[in-house]
Every structure is written in C-alpha cells, then in structure tokens.
Scaffold this active site. Structure first.
Site, short mmCIF file in Angstrom:
data_model
loop_
_atom_site.label_atom_id
_atom_site.label_comp_id
_atom_site.label_asym_id
_atom_site.label_seq_id
_atom_site.Cartn_x
_atom_site.Cartn_y
_atom_site.Cartn_z
N SER A 1 -39.01 -68.05 -140.42
CA SER A 1 -39.50 -68.81 -139.22
C SER A 1 -40.35 -69.97 -139.83
O SER A 1 -40.71 -71.06 -138.86
CB SER A 1 -40.42 -67.82 -138.50
OG SER A 1 -41.54 -67.28 -139.14
N SER B 1 -40.43 -64.72 -144.03
CA SER B 1 -40.11 -66.26 -143.37
C SER B 1 -40.73 -66.96 -144.09
O SER B 1 -40.96 -68.35 -143.79
CB SER B 1 -41.23 -65.91 -142.05
OG SER B 1 -40.46 -65.33 -141.05
N LYS C 1 -48.67 -74.01 -140.92
CA LYS C 1 -47.82 -73.63 -139.81
C LYS C 1 -48.51 -73.44 -138.54
O LYS C 1 -49.75 -73.09 -138.43
CB LYS C 1 -47.29 -72.17 -140.33
CG LYS C 1 -45.89 -71.50 -139.38
CD LYS C 1 -45.74 -70.36 -139.96
CE LYS C 1 -44.37 -69.61 -139.30
NZ LYS C 1 -43.97 -68.45 -139.85
#
Ligand SMILES: [Mg+2]
Ligand SMILES: [Zn+2]
Lengths: 498, 103, 496
Positions: free
Chosen positions: C167, C191, C92
């Site tokens: 997210s 997330s 990420k």
C-alpha cells in the site's frame, strides 16, 4: 428445557399466597466503580470533574487516528487492592480485550476492558446480619479493569445529543457478583457492604449520586424450592441504593405476574424510572449485541509479579469486619456503637485517636457518636474536613473530667470549637465558661434566685424536694452554665436544712 | 463456509455500513469466496506448538499516574464536524436509547 | 536562489547531510531540489517519461518546508547538525503530521489535519530532516497496488502503465523517481517491501516494536509497523537508525538498544548462514525471478556465506491467517471513523443513519470488504473457527521461523514477490490481489524484520530479493543487503 420455556404446571401449584411470596428472587449485581486516580486509565488526561466540556481530552481519549493507550500503574494497584479486599485471586497474567460497539460517547468504537482473562476471580463478600441475622456470603465472580465512556447529554440542545468526553477513559473496575442474592434487601445490604469495603481500601469515592459507583442488576424469579434459574432480565438506570431495591421489587413483581399467568419472561434490558416507580423495557433488540471481544493488540498481557500482589495484600488496611471485631474486644463497645463507629474508615480512626488521648473509650465513643456526628450532619462535612481534630476533642473531654467545665459548658465550648477550630481551654477561658465552685459566687447567685422566686423557694423549704431541680436550673441559667452543680446542690441542701 | 445475504446484512449493521441490496449480494459472494480459501486453516494441526508462557513475555509497560496530557495543537471544536459550547453534537438519542434498536 | 540540478546533488542521503553540515550545500537547496523533482514527476516528465504524472504525493507545503529549511540553514554552526540535517523526506499519508493533512488515502479523512504528530515524525525532524510531503497509498493501507486510494492511483515510475505496488506505493514511487532519498511507509503484510520491489528501491520492515506506532493510523495493530524506503541500502539504514527506538507512548514498543545499521556495511558475510526456504521457491515461481535469486545465493557464497536449504512448512497458511487477523483488527480499528469527532460526516436518518451514511460514503470498496470480513470472523459463532484458529496458526508460523533461526541459520533469502509489477486493473479478484503478499506477510505475522532490495530486472521491470532475520537482528539483515548490493553493482560495472 431451555430457560425461556414456561415452567411446568406442577411447579406452579396453586397457593393462597400472593405471587411475590410464591416465587423467589434471584439477583446478581454488576457494579462499576471509578478508581480514584489523578489521570485517566490509558492517557495522561486529568480525571478532575467540573472542567469545561471536552477540555480534559487528548489524542488518546479522543481516539484520534494513530493514538495508542498506555496503562496507568496506579489504576492497576487500586484494582488489585479492591480485588484482594474482596478475597479474589489476583492473577499474575490478565489480558485486556476490546468490547466493540458503536455509541457516540465511546470514542474508539470499542471499550478497552477485560474478558476471558480478567484481573481477578473467585472472591466473596460477607454481609453481616443479612442472612436471618447471620452472615451472608455472596460470591464475587470477577473483578476486571476497564475504561469509562464519555457523558451523553440529551436535554441540552433540542434534537441533538451533546457529548462531553472528559470522563472518557477514566479507570473503572467492574465487580460481578454471583447470583447469590435472594431479596431486594439483600441486594441493598450487599451494595452498602461493598461501598463500605471500597471506602476502607480507599480506591474510589464510591458515590452513586455522583456516578462513581454504578449498578446494573440481573434478576430472575423462580418458584420457591426450585433449583433451576429462571430467565433473567438486566435492570439499569438506578441512581441510589434504595432505587436499586425498589427497582428489583418492581421487576420481580412484574416477572412474578408474568409467570403466575403462565407466561414467559423475555430476556431483555429493563430501565428503572425512579419517578414513576416502574421498570420499562429498554428500546433494545435482543441479540443485536455482539460485542466481538478479542484481545487488545495495542496492550500486551498485564503481568503482575506474585511478590507485588503479596505486597499489595500486605498493605491492605484493616477491613470493616476486622475493625468491628477489634472495637468490640478492645473497647468493650456494644453492637450499635461498633456499627456507628466503623461505618466509615475515617470515623473509626477519629474515635480511636480521641480514645487513645483521652483514655476512656466509652466516654470518647459517646462524644463521637453524639456531638461529633450531630455537628457533621448539621454542616454536611466529612470527618476529614472537620475542624475539631481528635486531640482537641480529647482536650475538651479532659477539662470536663477534671472538673474545669460542666457538661453544659462543654457543649458550648464544643460548638465554638466547631466554628473556630480553636482549642477547648482557650475558648473556655475566653468565653468565661470555666466552672465556678467558689462558695461566695454560688451563694450570691442562689440568693438572687431565691429573691426572684420566693414562692418556689418557700415550697422547697416546706419540703417539696422536687423543686430542687427547678432552683438549680435557675442558678445554672443565671451563671451561664458555669456553676458547679455538685457544689451548688450541697449549698442548697445546707441552706434549707439549717 | 458460505456467507448469506442475511449474514452480510447482520455484519453490515454491526459495522454501521449501509449497503444497498446489490452491493450486499456481491459482498456475500466475495466473502464466501475469500472464506473458502480460509478453510485450509481448519485442517492445520496447532497442537504442535504450545501457547507461549505469558510470564516469559515482557508484559505490559505501565506509566506513572501523572500528567501532563499530550497537547492538542487545535482544540476539539476546531476539527469536530459539529460542536456547540465545547460539546460535540450528534443526532438526538433518547436517554439510554440503544442505537442498535433504531435499525 | 539557484536550484541545483539533481545530477549535481550528492549521492545518498548521508552524503547530502554531510554536504549540508559542511556548508557546501544548504538545507534550502536540498529541499528546493526535491520540490523541483516532485514538480517534474507530477507533470509527467523526468527520466522515466510517460504521459501522466506519478500521483505519488497527496499533499505538500512548499513554503512551510522552505521556511523550515531556512531555519535549519541558520542553525548551522549553532547546533550540531543531526543525522538527517537538511535531508528532504516523504511520509506516508497514514502517519500523523502537524502541518499537512493525514488522510490515509480515504474520503473519510479528506482534509483532516492531525492536532498531534507521530513519534516517527518528531524523530525525523529532531534529526534535521525536512518533511516535503505526504505520499499516496491504498486507502487505510489496505491493498497491494495503490489502486485503492480515494485520490487516484499512483503510477510506477519505471513504467507508468503499471502499479507501483502498495500500500505504500506513493513513497516507493517517489523515492524511485528521485524526489527524496528516504521516505516512510508502513507495513501490515508487505506494504513497504512489495512496492520497493516493484519500483526498484530498498524497503525495510523492522521488527515489530522496533519503531513506534504512535501516530501511525492503525490498520491491524498486531502487524503494523512503520517501514523505511531508501534509494539504496545505506539510505534505508540511515532512515531506520533515526526512526527506530523505544517510545513510552506505544505499549508494544521495544526497549532494546538500536544497533548502528550503517556500520553493517563493513560487517561482511564470512561464516554467515543464509537459509533458502523451499516454500518461497514454488514450482510456479517465474523462472526469471528464480534465476535472479539463485544468482544472489551464488554471490552470498562468493562472499563467504553458507547457503543452507531449510523448510518453513506453515508458509502456505500465512495468507489465510493474515486475511483473518488483519481484517478482524481493522474492523475494530476503523470503528472510530464515525463522523462524531473528526473527519467526514454525512447526515442520515438519526444517529444510526448518520453512522451508516458517513461510513458508507467515506470508505471505499476494499476497506468496506475488509471491515465486513473482519466483523464476520469476530462475530458470535464464528470467532473460534476463524479468529481463534488463525491466532493459533499464527503461532505455528512464528514457530517455523524460530526453529530455523535456532538451528544456526542467521538469515533467510527469498524473492520479495512472486511477480514483477502488474498493470492497473490486473488483480480485480480480491483474493488474487491478496496473493501479491504471499512472501511478505509471514514476517509481519512472526514480527521479524524483513528487507527488500533490487536484485535485477525481468522484462525491464525491477524485482526484489527479500532478507528475513530473527527479531531485532536488523543489523545482520543490513550486512547482507550492503554486501549483496555491492556485489550486484560490481557485476553491473563489469558487464558494462
Ligand atoms: Mg463493564
Ligand atoms: Zn486523554
């Protein structure tokens, strides 16, 4: 009534005294002290000064995205030591908090500090002689650990402020006093006593000039006899203890003038301008500070075991008050001597080593207070750097006591010791300064002096006793200070009474 | 709790976020709505659970007082927006000036 | 060099690693295949065809990745191949990497390349993994749909008109699309688990402190935790085994030894008590999601587990608590983005103007909203009513879990999300978006581990079931996940 309201007229009864004498100064001090660690509080960067700008930096103290703080154990120990010396209670649990504000030398946009659960609370500092000759006890509200900011340089590049983050993250303690100080002189005495104490417990360089000790003052004025505190202002930007005293006087005078004119003191930050000898308001909007403290989520509570705290306490060195008492009792020294010999921890240790070796404390004290201090002042050295070690000084004193060196010669030898670091006996031998008591040599020097100064010799022979000193001085000079003055005196008396 | 335009201006100033008036107004309305959902907390009885004993927690790990520092693969001036002679540059502040004051 | 077709590739990260360690496949082959697949989905092709690309990957460096793979090829026989030897992994974009930018999906860090790397990245590389790219995300991980990325939304590979969740939507979408078997995400309120559920993959959020946060760009420090996506349970277990462990650079990192999560495949569920918390099955819950969960409970029983009804009464307070604490911490954590030391700087009137221009231009609307919300709840006069109160209620939530787990319940099973993936723009009201996290935020608030795995489909869209375990009992969670995954798979087999 709120603190900002004008005082009732009755409290401002007309008086022939000038304003500053009708009001009382109330001062509390916030002192930030850099702890002497090798690395910063929350990262492993060096705390050394003098490195090129922004080279003692890492992801943590640059606040790079993703970096996290890890607390330096030595900073905790030094902070606890200082707090215990200030008679504080060191708490087994304390909590770090974030103090949020924007400033370009504050990389994270918050300072890691402690807020509602500080490391230590409830201490005091005793100041000898500050209270009409008696001791003044000043309350220490709290001692907490926090990190320093970087350095902002405003005069290097036009139109720009330059930032060096080498200092960002250096560990500090903040020492907050109660508003127990009633004059600028007391504030100065508090600071000098605090500095001395922190030197004794060896936690910091405590140099205001070098920025390792910084002082902010909260000051207010109230009519003498009043118990309610007036509105305080915060005075900043002092860079010496005498600057603090002058700033307090100036701010107090300013507040007195306002109160005397029936005005209201505005709660604000004042800046001391040492060159102008004035305080001026900082360009700060009051109320704009909202630091939004909250517990630092990157650091769990600091938990100190009770036995660890007791161990730190047990290892505290002898503190100034205890040492002063001991020097008085053990060595029979007077107040002045004690004051001088305990001014710093090192000078006292030096004195004691000389005294122990030499066996005569008074004699050792005289030398340390006289020749040693003069030599240190002349060279600007600290006693730690001084080349004449206590054993060597004791050796020199031994030679004087044993009659090998005259006092005059001893001073010459000492001067050479300061320069070279060599031992007293070796220098005395090499320089030919060993005292001469040999009759023949003394007689020869005396004959020469009489021959060179027949008038003085005749007057002495005629009964002018005061010329004895002159003649002896001339012989001492001729001998290069080596003539044994006692033997010389006898010789002179024999010569002219014969 | 309703958030006023002045509240938004105040917190935007604290957070150094410049907001034009229309955005500030929209934000005031949004924050008010969000905070209305938070009102439920004021009715929660938190006395049921005591604060955990802090000495039961592991506490803060401490590190020894030595280096080396975590290295940077690029020196600060290589990624700083403005730097000269190794120093970071920002628009000029007077000595001791408080940036709060210049708003 | 020939690029093997994806269907020829070994199934699972562990098998891929073993093939590389045996020499029947090389790390270079594996990495090249991953890039080939990334190119396919970027161009909009692939099994789940759609008009647009996924926009799952923000940055990658094919040459650098292949160079590292070649070095791994050459090391075979010289050094013992690590547990991820030759395995391509995505990370990420809020996790610091040396070679690739770390933008956090934000304009304020556009193009920023970290001069240091996260502990999890170092651990992946030490294990022999090859980082093949950085994945898209909601700006600073604030969002539940990946719509709030400054670099455009990521699309759900199952249906490209839908969000992938967030997210960590980029990581979830990329794993679902077969670019890698393992990807790192991060969690603050769900997330990883929520996008895993939306994309039909496995997502695990470990115990707070289990994985180092050093190098994870902070959103809400007391809640943040690196999480792992796997194409299946075993991939997630392997990934977590590699990144978990104590890190002296993170003061909140746990010192407990890391369990062998992959061994949990053989643990079974005999005698295990699985709690069914009423608060996670509200009346308005989609009946089809409820049915999938009930079927999972049946399978648990069939595997020898006991299912017990329990109550976590403070659950309803979790979203308000979360949306006070997380923005409060964020408002402070994001203060460092000030244009002074790195990232975007926009000139303005003096220093103050520079700060405001930089931050206004650099942060998107959701980040701005949360900074303002967090600043508000911490500001003078409001702290006690909001932040302090939220911290107290947070303890109630933690206590709920502690009480249930202390009563003999080993695990909880819940739906991961109240709905399946939703269309772009469907959650325009901020608070409605916040409710996407309603079943996941509790684990972050309590610091306990959670795992989402696919438990079926609703209208063709995957839905996830969530396992929650006591602190540091990830292995227990994996045991149930392995068992449920196997049972669900067998059912699929028999139905075919
Ligand atoms: Mg301070
Ligand atoms: Zn550093």
């Amino acid at each position: 009534m709120s603190a900002g309201q004008p005082l009732p007229v009755a409290d401002r009864a007309p008086s022939p005294l000038p304003a500053v004498d009708r009001y009382e100064m109330v001062v509390g001090l916030e002192v930030h002290v850099q702890l002497r660690t090798r690395t910063k509080a929350f990262c492993r960067c060096s705390t050394d000064f003098g490195a090129p700008p922004n080279t003692n930096v890492c992801p943590v103290c640059l606040a790079l995205p993703g970096a996290l703080p890890v607390l330096n154990e030595h900073a905790v120990e030094l902070a606890a030591r200082a707090a215990l010396a200030l008679e504080c209670t060191v708490h087994e649990v304390s909590v770090f908090a974030r103090k949020n504000y924007f400033y370009p030398d504050l990389p994270k946009g918050y300072q890691i500090s402690q807020y509602d659960r500080p490391l230590a609370t409830g201490g005091r500092l005793l100041i000898d002689g500050a209270n009409d000759g008696g001791a003044l006890a000043v309350g220490v509200t709290r001692v907490h650990i926090e990190e320093d900011a970087g350095r902002s340089i405003h005069d290097r590049f036009p139109g720009q402020t330059a930032i060096d983050l080498n200092r960002a993250g250096v560990p500090l303690i903040e020492i907050v006093s109660e508003p127990d100080l009633r004059s600028a002189a007391q504030a100065g005495a508090y600071l000098r006593t605090l500095k001395q104490l922190l030197e004794y417990v060896d936690v910091s360089d405590v140099s205001m000039e070098e920025g390792s000790l910084r002082v902010d003052a909260n000051v207010s004025a109230r009519p003498r006899g009043a118990t309610r505190l007036g509105t305080k202002t915060e005075v900043k930007n002092m860079n010496s203890f005498s600057g603090v005293e002058r700033a307090l006087e100036a701010e107090f005078a300013r507040q007195c003038a306002i109160l005397d004119a029936g005005g209201v003191v505005e709660q604000q930050t004042m800046l001391w301008d040492g060159a102008a000898g004035q305080v001026r308001p900082a360009r700060t909007k009051e109320g704009s500070h909202d630091y939004r403290y909250f517990p630092e989520p990157d650091l769990p509570p600091l938990v100190l075991r009770g036995d660890w705290i007791e161990q730190v306490r047990a290892h505290l060195p002898e503190l100034p008050a205890a040492r002063r008492a001991r020097f008085r009792a053990a060595y029979g020294l007077g107040d002045y001597d004690v004051e001088v010999l305990t001014a710093t921890p090192r000078i006292g240790e030096y004195f004691e080593q000389v005294a122990r070796r030499y066996g005569d404390a008074k004699g050792a004290a005289n030398w340390v207070m006289g020749e040693v201090r003069a030599a240190l002042n002349a060279s600007g050295q600290s006693i730690g750097q001084f080349r004449v070690r206590p054993d060597d000084l004791a050796g020199l004193l031994d030679l004087v006591r044993g009659g090998t060196l005259s006092h005059t010669a001893a001073k010459q030898v000492f001067a050479r010791m300061v320069e070279t670091g060599a031992g007293a006996a070796a220098i005395a031998e090499r320089e030919g300064l060993v005292k001469v008591s040999d009759e023949a040599a003394l007689a020869r020097w005396l004959d020469e002096v009489i021959a060179e100064h027949p008038a003085e010799a005749a007057r002495f022979a005629g009964g002018e006793r005061k010329l004895q000193g002159v003649l002896i001085g001339l012989v001492m000079k001729k001998s290069g200070g080596r003539a044994d003055p006692k033997r010389l005196n006898q010789l002179l008396t024999e010569r002219f009474s014969g | 709790m309703s958030v006023s335009l002045d509240d938004v201006r105040h917190i935007a100033a604290l957070a150094r976020l410049g907001l034009p008036r229309d955005r500030a107004e929209a934000m005031a309305a949004q924050l008010s709505t969000i905070l209305q959902h938070m009102e439920v907390l004021s009715r929660a009885d938190v006395n049921a659970v005591l604060e955990p004993a802090a000495d039961a927690e592991p506490g803060l790990p401490l590190r020894p007082d030595h280096g080396p520092p975590i290295p940077l693969q690029a020196p600060l001036p290589a990624f700083a927006p403005a730097a000269r002679d190794g120093l970071l540059l920002v628009p000029r502040l007077a000595t001791h000036e408080d940036p709060e004051a210049t708003s | 060099m020939t690029t093997p077709r994806p269907e020829d590739a070994p199934h699972g990260a562990a098998a891929l690693r073993d093939a590389c360690a045996r020499g029947s496949l090389t790390p270079s082959n594996a990495v090249a295949a991953s890039f080939a697949r990334a190119e396919q989905v970027r161009a909009g092709g692939g099994a789940a065809a759609g008009p647009e690309g996924l926009n799952a990957i923000l940055s990658s460096d094919r040459d650098a990745a292949l160079a590292r793979a070649a070095a791994l090829d050459a090391s075979l026989g010289e050094t013992e191949p690590g547990p991820l030897y030759g395995v391509p992994v995505l990370v990420k974009d809020n996790i610091a990497t040396l070679g690739l930018p770390t933008s956090c999906g934000s304009r304020i860090l556009e193009g920023y390349v970290s001069p240091y790397e996260a502990t999890v990245v170092a651990r992946l590389e030490r294990a022999g993994a090859v980082i093949v790219g950085k994945t898209n995300m909601d700006e600073f991980a604030m969002g539940s749909s990946t719509e709030y990325s400054a670099f455009g939304p990521t699309r759900n590979p199952v249906d490209r008109s839908l969000v992938p969740g967030g997210s960590s939507g980029g990581s979830a979408a990329a794993v679902a699309a077969g670019v890698t078997r393992i990807a790192l995400g991060s969690e603050t309120g769900g997330s990883v688990r929520q996008p895993a559920a939306f994309c039909g993959v496995v997502g695990v959020k470990p115990t707070y402190g289990r994985v180092s946060r050093y190098g994870l760009v902070a959103f809400a420090s007391s809640l943040d935790q690196v999480g792992v996506f796997g194409a299946d349970v075993d991939d997630a277990a392997l990934g977590l085994e590699v990144v978990a462990g104590h890190d002296p650079l993170d003061s909140t990192s746990a010192t407990q030894p890391v369990a062998r999560y992959r061994d949990a495949a053989a643990d079974g569920l005999a005698g295990v008590v699985i709690g069914r918390a009423a608060e996670y099955f509200p009346e308005q819950l989609d009946a089809r999601i409820r049915a999938h969960c009930e079927r999972a409970f049946e399978l648990f029983r069939a595997l020898g587990a006991e299912v017990r009804d329990v109550s976590l009464p403070s659950t309803a307070l979790a979203i308000p608590v979360y949306y006070i604490i997380a923005p409060a911490e964020a408002s402070s954590n994001l203060a460092r983005f000030d244009g002074v030391r790195y990232g975007l700087r926009v000139a303005g009137d003096g220093l103050r103007g520079m700060y405001e221009a930089t931050r206004s231009r650099g942060f998107g609307p959701e980040v701005t909203r949360r900074i303002l919300l967090g600043t508000y709840v911490l500001s003078a006069g409001y702290y006690d009513a909001y932040y302090r109160k939220a911290m107290e209620v947070r303890r109630l939530i933690t206590h709920d879990f502690a009480r249930v787990f202390a009563s003999g319940v080993d695990l909880l099973f819940t739906p991961t999300t109240p709905t399946a993936a939703f269309p772009f723009g469907a959650r325009a009201d901020p608070y409605e978006m916040y409710l996407s996290d309603i079943f996941t935020v509790t684990a972050n608030l309590a610091g306990i581990p959670g795992l989402s795995l696919p438990i079926g489909r609703v209208g063709g869209l995957p839905v996830g079931g969530q396992l929650l375990a006591p602190h540091f009992e990830e292995r227990r969670m994996f045991a149930a996940a392995y068992a449920l995954e196997r049972s669900l798979g067998e059912r699929e087999e028999t139905r075919r």
